[in-house]
Design a protein around this motif. Sequence first.
Motif, PDB file in Angstrom:
ATOM      1  N   VAL A 728      50.777  65.891   4.766  1.00  0.00           N
ATOM      2  CA  VAL A 728      50.470  64.691   5.567  1.00  0.00           C
ATOM      3  C   VAL A 728      51.754  63.968   5.956  1.00  0.00           C
ATOM      4  O   VAL A 728      51.935  63.554   7.118  1.00  0.00           O
ATOM      5  N   ALA A 729      52.664  63.806   4.996  1.00  0.00           N
ATOM      6  CA  ALA A 729      53.924  63.115   5.274  1.00  0.00           C
ATOM      7  C   ALA A 729      54.787  63.897   6.259  1.00  0.00           C
ATOM      8  O   ALA A 729      55.436  63.319   7.148  1.00  0.00           O
ATOM      9  N   THR A 730      54.791  65.219   6.094  1.00  0.00           N
ATOM     10  CA  THR A 730      55.565  66.059   7.016  1.00  0.00           C
ATOM     11  C   THR A 730      55.003  65.958   8.430  1.00  0.00           C
ATOM     12  O   THR A 730      55.760  65.903   9.418  1.00  0.00           O
ATOM     13  N   SER A 747      47.845  71.843  12.494  1.00  0.00           N
ATOM     14  CA  SER A 747      46.964  72.988  12.213  1.00  0.00           C
ATOM     15  C   SER A 747      46.955  73.324  10.727  1.00  0.00           C
ATOM     16  O   SER A 747      45.905  73.624  10.141  1.00  0.00           O
ATOM     17  N   ALA A 748      48.143  73.260  10.103  1.00  0.00           N
ATOM     18  CA  ALA A 748      48.238  73.566   8.672  1.00  0.00           C
ATOM     19  C   ALA A 748      47.460  72.548   7.845  1.00  0.00           C
ATOM     20  O   ALA A 748      46.763  72.904   6.889  1.00  0.00           O
ATOM     21  N   LEU A 749      47.568  71.273   8.232  1.00  0.00           N
ATOM     22  CA  LEU A 749      46.833  70.239   7.512  1.00  0.00           C
ATOM     23  C   LEU A 749      45.329  70.419   7.698  1.00  0.00           C
ATOM     24  O   LEU A 749      44.549  70.314   6.738  1.00  0.00           O
ATOM     25  N   THR A 750      44.919  70.707   8.920  1.00  0.00           N
ATOM     26  CA  THR A 750      43.495  70.942   9.202  1.00  0.00           C
ATOM     27  C   THR A 750      42.975  72.105   8.373  1.00  0.00           C
ATOM     28  O   THR A 750      41.905  72.028   7.755  1.00  0.00           O
ATOM     29  N   GLU A 751      43.750  73.186   8.345  1.00  0.00           N
ATOM     30  CA  GLU A 751      43.349  74.366   7.583  1.00  0.00           C
ATOM     31  C   GLU A 751      43.266  74.056   6.087  1.00  0.00           C
ATOM     32  O   GLU A 751      42.347  74.504   5.395  1.00  0.00           O
ATOM     33  N   MET A 752      44.197  73.251   5.591  1.00  0.00           N
ATOM     34  CA  MET A 752      44.204  72.918   4.170  1.00  0.00           C
ATOM     35  C   MET A 752      42.968  72.095   3.795  1.00  0.00           C
ATOM     36  O   MET A 752      42.290  72.387   2.797  1.00  0.00           O
ATOM     37  N   ILE A 753      42.643  71.074   4.599  1.00  0.00           N
ATOM     38  CA  ILE A 753      41.510  70.212   4.272  1.00  0.00           C
ATOM     39  C   ILE A 753      40.193  70.970   4.398  1.00  0.00           C
ATOM     40  O   ILE A 753      39.347  70.925   3.498  1.00  0.00           O
ATOM     41  N   ALA A 780      36.411  69.859  -3.020  1.00  0.00           N
ATOM     42  CA  ALA A 780      35.834  68.995  -1.983  1.00  0.00           C
ATOM     43  C   ALA A 780      36.337  67.561  -2.149  1.00  0.00           C
ATOM     44  O   ALA A 780      36.579  66.848  -1.170  1.00  0.00           O
ATOM     45  N   SER A 781      36.506  67.140  -3.391  1.00  0.00           N
ATOM     46  CA  SER A 781      37.036  65.803  -3.659  1.00  0.00           C
ATOM     47  C   SER A 781      38.481  65.696  -3.181  1.00  0.00           C
ATOM     48  O   SER A 781      38.892  64.674  -2.621  1.00  0.00           O
ATOM     49  N   VAL A 782      39.257  66.765  -3.386  1.00  0.00           N
ATOM     50  CA  VAL A 782      40.640  66.789  -2.892  1.00  0.00           C
ATOM     51  C   VAL A 782      40.648  66.664  -1.370  1.00  0.00           C
ATOM     52  O   VAL A 782      41.433  65.897  -0.789  1.00  0.00           O
ATOM     53  N   ALA A 783      39.762  67.416  -0.716  1.00  0.00           N
ATOM     54  CA  ALA A 783      39.683  67.352   0.748  1.00  0.00           C
ATOM     55  C   ALA A 783      39.345  65.943   1.217  1.00  0.00           C
ATOM     56  O   ALA A 783      39.918  65.438   2.196  1.00  0.00           O
ATOM     57  N   THR A 784      38.427  65.297   0.521  1.00  0.00           N
ATOM     58  CA  THR A 784      38.021  63.939   0.888  1.00  0.00           C
ATOM     59  C   THR A 784      39.188  62.964   0.730  1.00  0.00           C
ATOM     60  O   THR A 784      39.425  62.111   1.600  1.00  0.00           O
ATOM     61  N   LEU A 810      42.165  63.434  17.340  1.00  0.00           N
ATOM     62  CA  LEU A 810      41.274  64.544  17.694  1.00  0.00           C
ATOM     63  C   LEU A 810      41.153  65.557  16.564  1.00  0.00           C
ATOM     64  O   LEU A 810      40.066  66.049  16.261  1.00  0.00           O
ATOM     65  N   GLY A 811      42.296  65.855  15.928  1.00  0.00           N
ATOM     66  CA  GLY A 811      42.275  66.805  14.815  1.00  0.00           C
ATOM     67  C   GLY A 811      41.429  66.308  13.660  1.00  0.00           C
ATOM     68  O   GLY A 811      40.632  67.062  13.075  1.00  0.00           O
ATOM     69  N   LEU A 812      41.586  65.034  13.330  1.00  0.00           N
ATOM     70  CA  LEU A 812      40.807  64.465  12.217  1.00  0.00           C
ATOM     71  C   LEU A 812      39.324  64.381  12.572  1.00  0.00           C
ATOM     72  O   LEU A 812      38.464  64.543  11.702  1.00  0.00           O
TER      73      LEU A 812
END
Length: 891
Positions: A728-730, A747-753, A780-784, A810-812
């Motif tokens: 997120v910071a990056t 894209s990497a953040l989207t894929e991770m969540i 799922a809690s981590v993703a949230t 848009l990504g979020l």
Amino acid sequence: MESHQLKPIYEAIGQGDMRRGQTECDKLLRKHSTHQGALALKAYVLAKLGNAEEATTLGQQVLHTPGALKSSHVLQGLWLTFRVLRLPELEIAVYNTALVHTPNSEQLYCKIFMAAARSKLYKDQHAAAVALNKLFKQDKYLWWVVTSLLMQAKSAQDSSVRQLQLTLAERMAEKALSEGRLTNTEELRIYLEVLELQDNHAAMIAALSTSGPLAEKIANDPDLITQWIGLLIKTGDCKQACTVAVAALEARDNWADYKLYVEATVAQASEGEGPVQAACANFDKWAAQRGRERGAKLAGVELTIRLHDACYAKPVDEGADAVGERIWSYVDQFMTKAICYSDVMQHFVTHVKSATASGQTSGAIDFHAKQLEQRLHNARAAATATKCSEDAAQSWVSLERIRYLIQALSDDADPQRWVADIGAMLSFGLDSDEAEQKLAACSDMTLIACQRLILAAFLAYPEPEQRGLLFASLFKVVCVLEAGIKMNDDRFLLKLYAIRLYLHLSCYDRARALYDTLNIKNIQFDTLGYLINGHGMSLGCFSTDLELCYDGVSFYDRSDARIPQELESAYGNGTYSNITDFTTFWDNLTHSVQRECTHRCALRGEAFDHGTSKDILEQWKEADAVSIEHTDETIAALHDNRDIGVMGLQTPVDMAKWNLEIMTRQIPLPGSAWIKIFSMVPQIMHYIVCSEIELLEAKIGDLLVVIEEAGQSVSSHDLLLARGVHQVATLYLRAQSGDEGFDSELSALTEMIIGALPPDMSASNSLDLCDVALSTIRTASVATELFTLALSVKHALSAQRSPSANAVTLGLSQIRKTALKLVGGLRTWTEKPARESIDALWVNAEDPLLASATAFLLSRRKSAVTLATKGCVGSWLKSVNNMAAHWKKCT
């Protein structure tokens, strides 16, 4: 006149209405703008209202006004102001300024002393004590001087300064003793501590050997007698140590004195059999006295073991099994007492370890197993007879505990042997007349049975691919624990194990409900809070966990306010021994590992508070990024007060292989790496919102180092979250710099969540039960949590007018849409198929290891199975519903 003018202000303050108090102050100041009493009281009111900066400025203005402190109203208003603001230096400055107008005021000097003592300003404390002693010549002020010198010495970093303070304190105390001004044991304890810090044992012994009225007080103080005996042993005068110990033990039982008597006796064994024979005769004599059997007999066991280890066994017993026979003789006499096992546990361990050192481990184990066999058979028969006495029941429990220990000491890794006789144990613990009568021994037997079942499960299913079988076994233990709790709701240990196993199965809500019944309060927040704190954050129950964190934070805040008051009382009452105890206790709480963990969990939970984007950004801006900073040095200074021995273990804590507290941890106990990570997260968010790029870049570099070094000291889910925060910071840095790598980072953040969310169940309504218990809800809690932080970053980018803000939005939005679908699918599964899966895979599946426990539950305690099933399903559903609600609110 002044009192009359200030009366409305005092009335408002007295009623706790600070707003009205401020209004009354302003009303008076409009008429008399330089009224110092009104200004001082206004500063106090502002401090109480939380306006610290304005209160401090106004208070200092009044403080520096010439002549203002001639007024008692100003004096009171200012010292109250600075005490509320926790500015002790300014509070002391108020008193010192007031002394200009009322020199030699005993009350003011006492206030300086107490303010300095409360705040650990030992130099100011000492100066006030010296002035009081010089002006008023009272004995208590002399001891205030000695104590303040002692506290200065203990806090000194420079060894020469430390020694100077101790020397001065020693001279004053020694002179007081010679002049008869050392009159009670509290003053003596301060003198002894001064001497002990200098290793002046001879002077300590001389002080304890004093004659006159003080000698009688020493004789009536068991702790001082114990200290005296220990000093005599330390200085090599074991004969005198025995004399003092015998005199003390003739008067009263004290296990500490028994142990020291044994130590002094063993030290003289090489000189002949006389001291040993005298000790044995004394133990026999005291054991014959009513009410003293236990201590004296246990001392005899201790003496035998110590002599055996020192190769002086013959003066007490003949034969290779003398030590073991002594232990069993004690067991025979006291196994009807609940305390019996804790008395002898360490002696069994010492005996076996001693045999191991001489290459005779199997001999010692075989001896104890043989001694146990017939006794256990007889005890079980007596306890399961038609009418069982409490003594018979307790005897069986004591021997079952010994059987457990012997198996562990023999390194028995066969799961089947650990579950032998489980059926009989459960029948007695849960399904006997004695159980209906809530006999304590029945609950204890249920606990031992559960401990055996847990241990057997972990021994039988150690591999990751066997998790399903492990969870099925642990679920059945949960059923047994629920049955035991239902039978006897006040059994603390049954609830502790149920809490631990529910959390192991990712069931926070039921674990929390049980925890709430424990009535945890005061210091237990620090010692036992680790059992539940933070688990809600990991299992989607953010707000409920936050409430518990606030309870813990409130305890620490109350302690910070209460302990200084206790210190003040100790000085005032002359209970000087409490001063060092309170100070140590306060230091341990101030630098507590659990305090740091509780605070970091609270910061995590506050991130889930919903509000406008402006509210969210303001929250991160106001976050204190300085005080939560941790280095290796500050981490090393933390004190771990967590009580990991609270689980009622049947083996010593240091037998890690058999330690059920360690074994049943689903995630590692938070330590230095965890504290560093969750200190960095709010710092990173603060730097993002405040657009402090250089500090942010440095901090995410530090975070990456901690992640790489954490290893297994941090759970995989917390490491996933930490990597997500780094991502997120990056992303933020790429967005702000216009870097072409922005798209790939998004894209990497989207894929991770999305990868951490539950699997897509649109094509199938099935889900692996083992995965749910192990990781589905946790990831799922981590993703949230990651999405929540990413949303704050989006708000920051929008507020900072970044061109990339729309792309992040848009990504979020896409992530949220996917999450609502996947979390909804998990909720659908939890509402019905989850229960069917538990019945099929955990309740009714064949399990040779726990066959007897399963048969007992299904035939005699079906209601407990139903309760445990509801506990699991209800907890999972609560977690999923909490996350679903959060995703809906995150727009």
